[in-house]
Write an enzyme that holds these catalytic residues in place. Structure first.
Site, mmCIF file in Angstrom:
data_model
loop_
_atom_site.group_PDB
_atom_site.id
_atom_site.type_symbol
_atom_site.label_atom_id
_atom_site.label_comp_id
_atom_site.label_asym_id
_atom_site.label_seq_id
_atom_site.Cartn_x
_atom_site.Cartn_y
_atom_site.Cartn_z
ATOM 1 N N GLY A 1 -52.980 24.894 -31.176
ATOM 2 C CA GLY A 1 -54.072 25.727 -30.675
ATOM 3 C C GLY A 1 -53.752 27.164 -31.024
ATOM 4 O O GLY A 1 -53.492 27.471 -32.179
ATOM 5 N N SER B 1 -51.168 30.140 -29.688
ATOM 6 C CA SER B 1 -50.073 30.377 -28.744
ATOM 7 C C SER B 1 -50.297 31.621 -27.882
ATOM 8 O O SER B 1 -49.881 31.640 -26.718
ATOM 9 C CB SER B 1 -48.751 30.493 -29.500
ATOM 10 O OG SER B 1 -48.813 31.505 -30.465
ATOM 11 N N CYS C 1 -47.187 22.841 -33.723
ATOM 12 C CA CYS C 1 -47.786 24.101 -34.197
ATOM 13 C C CYS C 1 -47.693 25.192 -33.116
ATOM 14 O O CYS C 1 -46.605 25.680 -32.855
ATOM 15 C CB CYS C 1 -49.203 23.841 -34.681
ATOM 16 S SG CYS C 1 -49.748 25.065 -35.864
ATOM 17 N N ARG D 1 -44.488 32.994 -36.702
ATOM 18 C CA ARG D 1 -45.874 32.597 -36.483
ATOM 19 C C ARG D 1 -46.707 32.860 -37.739
ATOM 20 O O ARG D 1 -46.461 33.832 -38.447
ATOM 21 C CB ARG D 1 -46.394 33.456 -35.324
ATOM 22 C CG ARG D 1 -47.560 32.899 -34.632
ATOM 23 C CD ARG D 1 -47.827 33.697 -33.365
ATOM 24 N NE ARG D 1 -49.241 33.698 -33.147
ATOM 25 C CZ ARG D 1 -50.002 34.767 -33.202
ATOM 26 N NH1 ARG D 1 -49.492 35.953 -33.434
ATOM 27 N NH2 ARG D 1 -51.292 34.656 -33.011
ATOM 28 N N ILE E 1 -52.074 24.205 -40.268
ATOM 29 C CA ILE E 1 -53.187 25.128 -40.018
ATOM 30 C C ILE E 1 -52.628 26.391 -39.364
ATOM 31 O O ILE E 1 -52.189 26.348 -38.223
ATOM 32 C CB ILE E 1 -54.242 24.485 -39.087
ATOM 33 C CG1 ILE E 1 -54.699 23.135 -39.650
ATOM 34 C CG2 ILE E 1 -55.436 25.425 -38.894
ATOM 35 C CD1 ILE E 1 -55.380 22.251 -38.621
ATOM 36 N N ARG E 2 -52.606 27.471 -40.132
ATOM 37 C CA ARG E 2 -51.990 28.729 -39.644
ATOM 38 C C ARG E 2 -50.678 28.416 -38.925
ATOM 39 O O ARG E 2 -50.431 28.843 -37.797
ATOM 40 C CB ARG E 2 -52.953 29.497 -38.727
ATOM 41 C CG ARG E 2 -54.119 30.108 -39.469
ATOM 42 C CD ARG E 2 -55.066 30.815 -38.533
ATOM 43 N NE ARG E 2 -55.590 29.899 -37.547
ATOM 44 C CZ ARG E 2 -55.495 30.059 -36.235
ATOM 45 N NH1 ARG E 2 -54.912 31.118 -35.747
ATOM 46 N NH2 ARG E 2 -55.992 29.163 -35.426
ATOM 47 N N HIS F 1 -49.614 19.115 -37.550
ATOM 48 C CA HIS F 1 -50.387 18.468 -36.491
ATOM 49 C C HIS F 1 -50.475 16.963 -36.710
ATOM 50 O O HIS F 1 -51.476 16.490 -37.232
ATOM 51 C CB HIS F 1 -51.830 18.997 -36.508
ATOM 52 C CG HIS F 1 -51.980 20.411 -36.106
ATOM 53 N ND1 HIS F 1 -52.204 20.793 -34.806
ATOM 54 C CD2 HIS F 1 -51.947 21.543 -36.822
ATOM 55 C CE1 HIS F 1 -52.303 22.094 -34.747
ATOM 56 N NE2 HIS F 1 -52.148 22.580 -35.949
ATOM 57 N N GLU G 1 -51.141 14.880 -34.615
ATOM 58 C CA GLU G 1 -52.259 14.409 -33.780
ATOM 59 C C GLU G 1 -53.603 14.536 -34.493
ATOM 60 O O GLU G 1 -54.589 13.936 -34.084
ATOM 61 C CB GLU G 1 -52.285 15.168 -32.442
ATOM 62 C CG GLU G 1 -52.760 16.611 -32.484
ATOM 63 C CD GLU G 1 -51.712 17.629 -32.924
ATOM 64 O OE1 GLU G 1 -50.667 17.229 -33.469
ATOM 65 O OE2 GLU G 1 -51.964 18.824 -32.720
HETATM 66 N N1 GLN Z 1 -51.361 30.309 -35.436
HETATM 67 C C1 GLN Z 1 -51.434 29.639 -34.192
HETATM 68 C C2 GLN Z 1 -50.630 30.358 -33.118
HETATM 69 O O1 GLN Z 1 -50.057 31.346 -33.337
HETATM 70 C C3 GLN Z 1 -50.965 28.207 -34.290
HETATM 71 C C4 GLN Z 1 -51.936 27.401 -35.081
HETATM 72 C C5 GLN Z 1 -52.105 26.009 -34.619
HETATM 73 O O2 GLN Z 1 -51.600 25.580 -33.593
HETATM 74 N N2 GLN Z 1 -52.864 25.295 -35.386
HETATM 75 O O3 GLN Z 1 -50.557 29.914 -32.030
#
Ligand code: GLN
Length: 201
Positions: free
Chosen positions: A48, A50, A80, A109, A137-138, A180, A182
């Site tokens: 998600g 953080s 993540c 991050r 994802i990021r 991820h 999941e």
């Molecule tokens: N970039 C998000 C963060 O800093 C993490 C991305 C993710 O959980 N898909 O929390």
């Protein structure tokens, strides 16, 4: 007594984790309030954002109870953003962001770049027989590991500057992935690994 695994449900990919755990026959519980931590056998920290989760941990009065549960040895699995929350040191985050120091690693991050740089690849993961298709994802990556941290996976050849980056780790009863699992339908092997190696079932 049956095993109950909590999923931190303040923000992020909660349902996907519940689904993967349910497929493994494990009872799950959404963790939103301190009392939701009672009697858990493990806690999942989902992907998600953080910094948003940090705010909500404070607002909901969850920060200290979660810290106490982790300090008390509650097994944990972070993906993540969840990896970021469990880390000892976090680079490139907000000053006021929460992290629980449950895993002796330094993470960066958004290490792979912004949203457009999200990518997918097949990974070898220690303890899992066939390759794992991973979605980043990021995502954060792990820049440093303490002596008791086992590196479970690295980005393979062919990904330029990302090659070799540590993307899955475990130390005792705490495990985390940059990607991820999941998010991949039918992918239960990382959750299975967590239940076997960290929770002990
Ligand atoms: N970039 C998000 C963060 O800093 C993490 C991305 C993710 O959980 N898909 O929390």
């Amino acid at each position: 007594m049956s095993t109950v695994i909590g999923v931190l449900s303040l923000q992020g990919a909660v349902r996907e984790h519940e689904h993967a755990l349910a497929q493994l026959g494990v009872e799950t519980r959404k963790v939103r309030r301190p009392r939701d931590l009672d009697g858990l056998d493990g806690l999942v920290f989902p992907g998600g954002e953080s910094t948003t989760m940090s705010k909500l941990l404070n607002v909901e009065g969850m920060r200290d109870p979660v810290q106490q549960a982790l300090d008390g040895g509650l097994p944990a699995f972070g993906t993540c953003a969840g990896m970021i929350l469990l880390a000892d040191v976090v680079r490139d985050t907000r000053e006021d962001a929460v992290n629980f120091h449950a895993l002796d690693v330094t993470v960066r991050r958004n290490a792979f770049g912004r949203q457009v740089d999200s990518f997918e690849t097949d990974l070898d993961v220690a303890g899992i027989e066939d390759a794992v298709h991973a979605v980043f994802i990021r995502a954060p990556w792990v820049e440093q590991t303490g002596p008791n941290v086992e590196v479970l996976s690295r980005v393979p050849e062919g990904h330029g500057e990302h090659t070799g980056a540590i993307v899955a780790v475990r130390s005792g009863s705490v495990m985390a992935t940059s990607f991820h699992p999941e998010a991949m339908p039918g992918e239960k092997r990382l959750h299975e690994l967590f239940l076997r190696e960290c929770v002990g079932i």
